[in-house]
Scaffold this motif. Structure first.
Motif, PDB file in Angstrom:
ATOM      1  N   ASP A  91       0.846  -1.194   0.000  1.00 23.75           N
ATOM      2  CA  ASP A  91       0.000   0.000   0.000  1.00 23.75           C
ATOM      3  C   ASP A  91       0.883   1.246   0.000  1.00 23.75           C
ATOM      4  O   ASP A  91       1.313   1.711   1.055  1.00 23.75           O
ATOM      5  CB  ASP A  91      -0.918  -0.006   1.223  1.00 23.75           C
TER       6      ASP A  91
ATOM      7  N   GLY B 202      -8.310   6.714 -11.782  1.00 19.83           N
ATOM      8  CA  GLY B 202      -7.371   6.590 -10.685  1.00 19.83           C
ATOM      9  C   GLY B 202      -8.039   6.727  -9.327  1.00 19.83           C
ATOM     10  O   GLY B 202      -9.240   7.006  -9.216  1.00 19.83           O
ATOM     11  N   ALA B 203      -7.241   6.563  -8.274  1.00 17.05           N
ATOM     12  CA  ALA B 203      -7.768   6.585  -6.907  1.00 17.05           C
ATOM     13  C   ALA B 203      -8.376   7.940  -6.548  1.00 17.05           C
ATOM     14  O   ALA B 203      -9.287   8.015  -5.723  1.00 17.05           O
ATOM     15  CB  ALA B 203      -6.653   6.233  -5.922  1.00 17.05           C
ATOM     16  N   ALA B 204      -7.869   9.000  -7.164  1.00 10.35           N
ATOM     17  CA  ALA B 204      -8.389  10.337  -6.901  1.00 10.35           C
ATOM     18  C   ALA B 204      -9.346  10.804  -7.992  1.00 10.35           C
ATOM     19  O   ALA B 204      -9.665  11.991  -8.077  1.00 10.35           O
ATOM     20  CB  ALA B 204      -7.238  11.328  -6.748  1.00 10.35           C
TER      21      ALA B 204
ATOM     22  N   CYS C  98       4.151   3.943   3.081  1.00 14.55           N
ATOM     23  CA  CYS C  98       4.339   5.186   2.323  1.00 14.55           C
ATOM     24  C   CYS C  98       5.825   5.501   2.177  1.00 14.55           C
ATOM     25  O   CYS C  98       6.666   5.029   2.921  1.00 14.55           O
ATOM     26  CB  CYS C  98       3.627   6.337   3.004  1.00 14.55           C
TER      27      CYS C  98
ATOM     28  N   ASP D 176       4.851   7.408 -11.079  1.00 18.74           N
ATOM     29  CA  ASP D 176       3.994   8.065 -10.085  1.00 18.74           C
ATOM     30  C   ASP D 176       2.823   7.141  -9.775  1.00 18.74           C
ATOM     31  O   ASP D 176       1.679   7.392 -10.164  1.00 18.74           O
ATOM     32  CB  ASP D 176       3.517   9.406 -10.645  1.00 18.74           C
TER      33      ASP D 176
ATOM     34  N   SER E 214      -0.022   5.020  -7.825  1.00 20.28           N
ATOM     35  CA  SER E 214      -0.958   5.061  -6.696  1.00 20.28           C
ATOM     36  C   SER E 214      -1.278   3.666  -6.184  1.00 20.28           C
ATOM     37  O   SER E 214      -1.789   3.513  -5.074  1.00 20.28           O
ATOM     38  CB  SER E 214      -2.258   5.761  -7.110  1.00 20.28           C
ATOM     39  N   ALA E 215      -0.993   2.636  -6.988  1.00 20.97           N
ATOM     40  CA  ALA E 215      -1.186   1.240  -6.585  1.00 20.97           C
ATOM     41  C   ALA E 215      -0.067   0.423  -7.196  1.00 20.97           C
ATOM     42  O   ALA E 215       0.306   0.635  -8.357  1.00 20.97           O
ATOM     43  CB  ALA E 215      -2.547   0.720  -7.044  1.00 20.97           C
TER      44      ALA E 215
ATOM     45  N   ALA F 260      -6.269   7.672 -15.519  1.00 17.20           N
ATOM     46  CA  ALA F 260      -5.147   6.819 -15.123  1.00 17.20           C
ATOM     47  C   ALA F 260      -5.081   5.602 -16.027  1.00 17.20           C
ATOM     48  O   ALA F 260      -5.944   5.375 -16.884  1.00 17.20           O
ATOM     49  CB  ALA F 260      -5.281   6.398 -13.659  1.00 17.20           C
TER      50      ALA F 260
ATOM     51  N   THR G 156      -0.526   1.352 -11.122  1.00 17.60           N
ATOM     52  CA  THR G 156      -1.470   2.321 -11.673  1.00 17.60           C
ATOM     53  C   THR G 156      -0.848   3.703 -11.577  1.00 17.60           C
ATOM     54  O   THR G 156      -0.392   4.105 -10.499  1.00 17.60           O
ATOM     55  CB  THR G 156      -2.799   2.284 -10.902  1.00 17.60           C
ATOM     56  N   GLU G 157      -0.801   4.409 -12.703  1.00 13.17           N
ATOM     57  CA  GLU G 157      -0.241   5.754 -12.729  1.00 13.17           C
ATOM     58  C   GLU G 157      -1.115   6.636 -13.612  1.00 13.17           C
ATOM     59  O   GLU G 157      -1.945   6.143 -14.387  1.00 13.17           O
ATOM     60  CB  GLU G 157       1.200   5.734 -13.240  1.00 13.17           C
TER      61      GLU G 157
ATOM     62  N   SER H  36       0.118   4.205  -0.341  1.00 14.87           N
ATOM     63  CA  SER H  36      -0.530   5.375   0.261  1.00 14.87           C
ATOM     64  C   SER H  36      -0.192   5.518   1.737  1.00 14.87           C
ATOM     65  O   SER H  36      -0.434   6.578   2.326  1.00 14.87           O
ATOM     66  CB  SER H  36      -2.048   5.271   0.092  1.00 14.87           C
TER      67      SER H  36
END
Length: 411
Positions: free
Chosen positions: A221, A375-377, A268, A289, A291-292, A381, A326-327, A223
């Motif tokens: 993770d 993407g997560a946000a 992180c 970059d 996120s996963a 992505a 994932t980017e 994050s």
């Protein structure tokens, strides 16, 4: 007899001197496994075979004949560094995690750091002691901004260590260089493990013998929402209860576990890079970059039956490792890499400092099935999957360490 809490447990592991050999004669030989609370489950099986003898009543049944004992143990551990900095004065050490990785992947190299010598470049590092380094291993330094940089080693010639990917700058004369413990695949891993599983109740003790890993699921993770973990599944060819014949005594007080070489980190921080195999120049475009992030080794063992005792045989691992990341979607780079079958190296350093970082190293992968996703946000992505092959960027090295399709460095 007392009623005890199920979550109060102690699990210890031992690499067997020979498959199935009871090691309880000296309990100090066992290593406490720092599993996550509430994750351990054990299933004890004994094969019961129906003799099929004819009966004369509709409601009669036959006594079953007991035969082989087997067991399954599942638990989750943190993917934790050791807290030991492998510098010029101190070699890397084996932790409980390292014991499990070596037994299941096959190989372990405990590296020791060094100091840089004058005349180094960002990729060809002159060192004081070249024998401390090996192709497939790892080298680290602290850059001018105080940030650790970790890089894979392509080859070693005398006191010159060539990196697959350059540092951001050449190390200075006498600059500290760091190493770590590296775990890698071998062709014929032959170790077997036994686990001493204990609950608080003195009779709630079980010795699981002649075991190997039949499943390992990594969870990473980036994050920082959780620690990196491995969910393990081990299967065993035999087990012994606490009141049966043992070399030693496993009843009495459960005792206090001692978790040595254990320095867990939150997920992180760190650095992920992906580069075309063979391109050694340091480049910001290599940075991912993500996120996963996912890395999954294929740990495959099968049981071979025999009248003299069943044994574990390493099975076909195809592919030997898989993963994904994932980017943000910026261009069709990964779609073209899939179409052109470009070979990439995937490198993820999770953590910040020496003694507190885990590095996941897939040196030659093929990009498969990139997909446009949210993407997560909620950003545009792409999810990129890969499959690993044996290392092709080895500078002529032929060792199993150098050729391994996946390496986990505890640094």
């Amino acid at each position: 007899m007392s009623v005890e809490l199920h979550v109060l447990q102690r699990v210890r592991a031992l690499v067997e001197s020979s498959p199935g050999a009871d090691g309880t004669g000296d309990l100090t030989d066992y290593t406490d496994v720092p599993l996550r609370e509430g994750t351990a489950t054990v299933e004890l099986q004994m094969t019961e075979v129906d003799p099929q003898t004819q009966v004369q009543s509709r409601v009669e049944w036959r006594e079953q004949i007991p035969c082989k004992r087997t067991a399954t143990l599942t638990f989750t551990t943190n993917i934790a560094p050791t807290g030991t900095t492998a510098d010029a004065a101190t070699p890397a050490v084996t932790s409980a995690l390292g014991l499990l990785l070596k037994a299941t992947m096959g190989g372990e190299r405990l590296g020791q750091g060094d100091t840089a010598a004058s005349g180094s470049t960002a990729t060809a590092i002159n060192v004081a002691n070249g024998s401390r380094w090996a192709a497939g291993g790892i080298m680290g330094r602290i850059n001018s901004d105080g940030v650790p940089e970790w890089r894979p080693i392509e080859s070693v010639s005398g006191n010159v260590v060539t990196l697959k990917k350059a540092f951001s700058a050449a190390p200075l004369d006498t600059e500290p260089l760091f190493s770590g413990a590296t775990y890698y695949f071998t062709e014929n891993p032959s170790s077997t493990l036994q686990f001493l599983v204990a609950g608080r109740e003195s009779d709630d003790r079980w010795l699981l013998l002649n075991g190997q890993c039949t499943g390992a699921q990594l969870s990473l993770d980036p994050s920082g929402g959780d620690l990196p973990t491995i969910a393990w599944t081990f299967e065993f060819i035999n087990w012994i209860a606490s009141d049966e014949v043992l070399e030693g005594t496993i009843t009495g007080d459960i005792g206090d576990a001692s978790y040595s070489a254990y320095n867990p980190i939150v997920g992180c921080g760190g650095e992920m890079r992906a580069w075309v195999v063979g391109t050694s120049a340091h480049a910001s475009s290599d940075e991912v970059d993500a996120s996963a992030i996912e890395f999954q080794p294929s740990l495959v063992f099968t049981k071979r039956t025999s009248p003299t005792g069943d044994r574990w045989v390493p099975g076909r691992a195809g592919p030997p490792a898989t993963g994904s990341f994932t980017e943000p979607f910026e261009d069709t780079k990964w779609f073209n890499a899939r179409k052109n079958r470009d070979d990439y190296a995937i490198w993820y350093a999770q953590g910040h400092d020496a003694g507190a970082t885990i590095v996941y190293d897939a040196p030659t992968v093929q990009i498969i099935a990139p997909q446009r996703v949210a993407g997560a946000a909620g950003e545009a992505a792409q999810a990129v999957q890969w499959q690993a092959r044996r290392d092709t960027d080895v500078g002529g090295a032929t060792t199993e360490l150098a050729r391994s399709p996946l390496r986990i460095h505890v640094v």
